[in-house]
Design an enzyme around this catalytic site. Structure first.
Site, short mmCIF file in Angstrom:
data_model
loop_
_atom_site.label_atom_id
_atom_site.label_comp_id
_atom_site.label_asym_id
_atom_site.label_seq_id
_atom_site.Cartn_x
_atom_site.Cartn_y
_atom_site.Cartn_z
CG ASP A 1 -3.13 13.05 -7.39
OD1 ASP A 1 -2.03 13.28 -6.78
OD2 ASP A 1 -3.65 11.88 -7.29
CD GLN B 1 -8.07 4.76 1.15
OE1 GLN B 1 -7.74 5.62 1.06
NE2 GLN B 1 -8.63 3.83 0.19
NE ARG C 1 -2.02 11.54 -4.42
CZ ARG C 1 -2.79 10.49 -4.20
NH1 ARG C 1 -2.84 10.09 -2.88
NH2 ARG C 1 -3.78 10.45 -4.84
NE ARG D 1 -3.35 2.75 1.21
CZ ARG D 1 -4.35 3.51 0.15
NH1 ARG D 1 -4.41 2.92 -0.77
NH2 ARG D 1 -4.70 4.52 0.40
NE ARG E 1 -7.12 13.29 -4.38
CZ ARG E 1 -8.25 13.87 -3.96
NH1 ARG E 1 -8.32 15.07 -4.28
NH2 ARG E 1 -9.21 13.20 -3.69
#
Ligand SMILES: [Zn+2]
Length: 215
Positions: free
Chosen positions: A136, A80, A138, A59, A104
């Site tokens: 986003d 999560q 990232r 993850r 993000r």
């Protein structure tokens, strides 16, 4: 790209044992020498009988102070993370906790600015656009470099986000499967999750259809 003999861009710290309410983990920092950001690798051996044949579970968790530390219901990050830790504690695998990826990638202050715009009616995509910020920002290069240094060039990725898989593939990590990382929606984050599904292509199956727009 680094030539032969070039220092690795990610420097591992010593591995230490971290017992937690989710299980016993081995953790170590990974310092990105380009940015100074210290990421955290969290691994567990697990006891999955299929673990030897299946690619390891991974993850990539983007830091979210409000969700991870305060348990905010505005997003699904905290739940999560807890789900991922419980899962790798059971089945084995690695959670990479990626620092410097608040909101993000726009930072904590901008994330809260976006929340203010959301309180005035914008969705999570529109709020970033109104701030002139990427939806986003990232990047997963550092994450991929850590995985490759760990010898994890073939993984099962715990995510609902196909863009994450695609970026890892670009950086040379083969994602054999996407394992869903979905938590039930709450009233406070249902619109946020619907926007992730409808405007950011996340695979979310536990969610109700979006309300039909009145024309
Ligand atoms: Zn969050």
């Amino acid at each position: 790209m680094n030539g032969p003999g070039a220092p690795a861009p990610l420097i591992p710290g010593p591995e230490v044992r971290l017992p937690t309410e989710f299980g016993d983990f081995a953790v170590r920092t990974w310092t990105d020498t380009r940015t100074g950001v210290e990421h955290l690798g969290i691994s567990a051996a697990g006891t999955d009988p299929d673990a030897e044949s299946a690619a390891p579970l991974v993850r990539l968790h983007s830091e979210c102070l409000t969700g991870d530390v305060l348990g905010s219901f505005r997003c699904d990050c905290g739940e999560q993370l807890e789900q991922a830790l419980a899962l790798i504690s059971l089945h084995g695998g690695t959670v990479l906790y990626l620092r410097g990826q608040e909101g993000r990638g726009i930072g904590l202050a901008n994330k809260l600015r976006a929340y203010a715009l959301q309180e005035a009616g914008a969705d999570t995509v529109e709020a970033n656009e109104q701030l002139g910020l990427p939806v986003d920002a990232r990047d997963y290069q550092a994450a991929a470099e850590i995985l490759l240094q760990l010898g994890l060039d073939r993984i099962r990725l715990l995510t609902n986000n196909p863009a994450k898989r695609d970026r890892l593939e670009v950086y040379g990590v083969h994602v054999e499967a996407m394992v869903p990382s979905e938590v039930p929606a709450r009233a406070e984050n249902e619109r946020y999750l619907q926007t992730k599904r409808d405007r950011m292509n996340h695979h979310l199956n536990l969610l109700r259809a979006s309300p039909v727009q009145q024309s």
